[in-house]
Design a protein around this motif. Structure first.
Motif, short mmCIF file in Angstrom:
data_model
loop_
_atom_site.label_atom_id
_atom_site.label_comp_id
_atom_site.label_asym_id
_atom_site.label_seq_id
_atom_site.Cartn_x
_atom_site.Cartn_y
_atom_site.Cartn_z
N MET A 23 -6.04 10.27 -56.46
CA MET A 23 -5.67 10.18 -55.05
C MET A 23 -4.18 9.85 -54.92
SD MET A 23 -9.06 8.21 -53.63
CE MET A 23 -8.77 8.66 -51.91
N ASP A 24 -3.36 10.86 -55.19
CA ASP A 24 -1.92 10.66 -55.25
C ASP A 24 -1.29 10.31 -53.91
OD1 ASP A 24 -2.04 11.24 -57.93
OD2 ASP A 24 -1.56 13.37 -57.67
N HIS A 25 -2.01 10.55 -52.83
CA HIS A 25 -1.42 10.29 -51.51
C HIS A 25 -1.56 8.84 -51.07
CE1 HIS A 25 -5.67 11.24 -51.00
NE2 HIS A 25 -5.65 10.57 -49.86
N ILE A 26 -2.28 8.03 -51.84
CA ILE A 26 -2.46 6.62 -51.47
C ILE A 26 -1.28 5.80 -51.95
CG2 ILE A 26 -3.97 4.60 -51.68
CD1 ILE A 26 -5.16 6.96 -50.13
N ARG A 27 -0.80 4.88 -51.09
CA ARG A 27 0.34 4.04 -51.43
C ARG A 27 -0.04 2.56 -51.34
NH1 ARG A 27 1.52 8.10 -53.13
NH2 ARG A 27 3.35 9.40 -52.81
N PRO A 28 0.70 1.68 -52.00
CA PRO A 28 0.43 0.24 -51.92
C PRO A 28 0.59 -0.28 -50.50
CG PRO A 28 1.87 0.74 -53.77
CD PRO A 28 1.79 1.98 -52.95
N LEU A 29 -0.11 -1.35 -50.19
CA LEU A 29 -0.02 -1.99 -48.88
C LEU A 29 1.40 -2.51 -48.66
CD1 LEU A 29 -2.03 -2.70 -46.56
CD2 LEU A 29 -2.21 -4.97 -47.59
N PRO A 30 1.96 -2.38 -47.46
CA PRO A 30 3.31 -2.91 -47.20
C PRO A 30 3.40 -4.39 -47.52
CG PRO A 30 2.62 -1.49 -45.40
CD PRO A 30 1.41 -1.67 -46.29
N ALA A 31 4.54 -4.81 -48.01
CA ALA A 31 4.73 -6.19 -48.46
C ALA A 31 4.47 -7.21 -47.36
CB ALA A 31 6.14 -6.36 -49.02
N TYR A 32 4.86 -6.88 -46.12
CA TYR A 32 4.68 -7.87 -45.05
C TYR A 32 3.21 -8.12 -44.75
CZ TYR A 32 3.51 -4.49 -41.32
OH TYR A 32 2.88 -3.55 -40.53
N LEU A 33 2.37 -7.11 -44.96
CA LEU A 33 0.93 -7.32 -44.75
C LEU A 33 0.32 -8.13 -45.89
CD1 LEU A 33 -0.25 -3.84 -43.38
CD2 LEU A 33 0.17 -5.96 -42.11
N VAL A 34 0.80 -7.90 -47.09
CA VAL A 34 0.34 -8.70 -48.22
C VAL A 34 0.70 -10.17 -48.00
CG1 VAL A 34 0.60 -9.12 -50.70
CG2 VAL A 34 0.50 -6.77 -49.84
N GLN A 35 1.92 -10.43 -47.54
CA GLN A 35 2.36 -11.79 -47.29
C GLN A 35 1.52 -12.45 -46.20
OE1 GLN A 35 6.51 -11.33 -46.37
NE2 GLN A 35 7.10 -10.91 -48.50
N ARG A 36 1.23 -11.70 -45.16
CA ARG A 36 0.43 -12.27 -44.07
C ARG A 36 -0.99 -12.58 -44.55
NH1 ARG A 36 1.89 -8.95 -38.49
NH2 ARG A 36 4.09 -9.56 -38.39
N TYR A 37 -1.53 -11.71 -45.39
CA TYR A 37 -2.87 -11.96 -45.91
C TYR A 37 -2.89 -13.26 -46.71
CZ TYR A 37 -6.40 -12.17 -49.50
OH TYR A 37 -7.36 -12.63 -50.34
N HIS A 38 -1.93 -13.44 -47.60
CA HIS A 38 -1.92 -14.65 -48.42
C HIS A 38 -1.70 -15.90 -47.54
CE1 HIS A 38 -2.35 -12.90 -52.35
NE2 HIS A 38 -1.40 -11.99 -52.09
N GLY A 39 -0.91 -15.74 -46.48
CA GLY A 39 -0.72 -16.86 -45.56
C GLY A 39 -2.01 -17.24 -44.86
N TRP A 40 -2.75 -16.22 -44.41
CA TRP A 40 -4.04 -16.47 -43.75
C TRP A 40 -5.03 -17.12 -44.71
CZ3 TRP A 40 -8.63 -14.03 -45.34
CH2 TRP A 40 -9.76 -14.32 -44.56
N ARG A 41 -5.11 -16.62 -45.93
CA ARG A 41 -6.08 -17.14 -46.89
C ARG A 41 -5.78 -18.59 -47.28
NH1 ARG A 41 -8.22 -17.26 -52.12
NH2 ARG A 41 -10.34 -16.44 -52.20
N ALA A 42 -4.49 -18.93 -47.29
CA ALA A 42 -4.09 -20.28 -47.67
C ALA A 42 -4.23 -21.28 -46.53
CB ALA A 42 -2.64 -20.28 -48.17
N THR A 43 -4.35 -20.78 -45.30
CA THR A 43 -4.42 -21.69 -44.15
C THR A 43 -5.75 -21.56 -43.41
OG1 THR A 43 -3.24 -20.03 -42.80
CG2 THR A 43 -1.93 -21.76 -43.84
N SER A 44 -5.87 -20.57 -42.55
CA SER A 44 -7.07 -20.44 -41.71
C SER A 44 -8.34 -20.31 -42.54
CB SER A 44 -6.94 -19.23 -40.79
OG SER A 44 -5.88 -19.39 -39.89
#
Length: 215
Positions: free
Chosen positions: A1-22
């Motif tokens: 699936m060559d058309h798939i790209r990694p998740l944008p960095a800002y979304l990764v950062q927000r995810y880790h922020g949510w998991r560490a807090t809420s």
């Protein structure tokens, strides 16, 4: 699936922020939701518009609402024709499996889908009249609402069409046998709402005269 790209960095950062807090602060609640399954009291059918944030409007937590979003918060009429019906499937699951007590259609101001329907029905958006337009064919659901619009300027009529989008959806919901049966038995109640994005207002449909009033 060559058309798939990694998740944008800002979304990764927000995810880790949510998991560490809420998430960390409510870990037991999330585990309970996972173990016991969902038991939402209400289903909300709202627009895909990114400015409409259903859980924020009602201060809802995870597990409270079964939410389905589509262009212009529309519900098609009951058509068991074997074709794909994402909205109808969501409604069926919420009502027959989850047994929600309330079904809410939530419209909103400055709706781009409704505006597109207004231009299409006015003859100013021929591209939406093309058979290949997914948006246009979806907005055909709202044509009966356009036919009921009062006279007036475009801005007034477009807002009126936003109200009609809620009304048409509620009318179509009652064409589903399993909804009509539960409404008549008192096990399910239908509600029509409209959100003013700029003012944070919320208006409810009055079934007595079809008008909308602040809640």
């Amino acid at each position: 699936m060559d058309h798939i790209r990694p998740l944008p960095a800002y979304l990764v950062q927000r995810y880790h922020g949510w998991r560490a807090t809420s998430f960390a602060e409510n870990r037991s609640w999330y585990r309970r939701l996972a173990d016991e399954g969902q038991r939402p009291r209400a289903m909300v059918i709202s627009c895909c518009d990114s400015r409409v944030h259903v859980t924020s409007i009602f201060g809802a937590e995870q597990g409270e609402f079964f939410i389905h979003r589509n262009i212009a918060n529309l519900v098609p009429p009951y058509e068991p024709d074997g074709d794909h019906h994402g909205t109808s499937a969501a409604v069926e699951f919420a009502v027959t499996s989850l047994k929600v007590a309330h079904l809410i259609v939530l419209g909103h101001s400055r709706c781009g889908g409704v505006q597109g329907c207004y231009h299409m029905c006015s003859g100013h958006a021929p591209e939406l009249d093309e058979k290949t337009s997914f948006v246009g064919r979806w907005m055909d659901i709202l044509r009966p609402g356009f036919a009921r619009l009062p006279e007036g300027d475009d801005a007034t009529r477009q807002q009126a069409l936003e109200f009609e989008a809620v009304k048409v959806s509620l009318e179509n919901l009652m064409t589903f046998p399993f909804i009509a049966e539960r409404v008549e038995s008192g096990d399910l109640s239908l509600h029509g709402l409209w959100n003013d994005i700029a003012e944070g207002g919320l208006m409810a449909l009055d079934p007595r005269d079809g008008s909308f009033h602040p809640v």
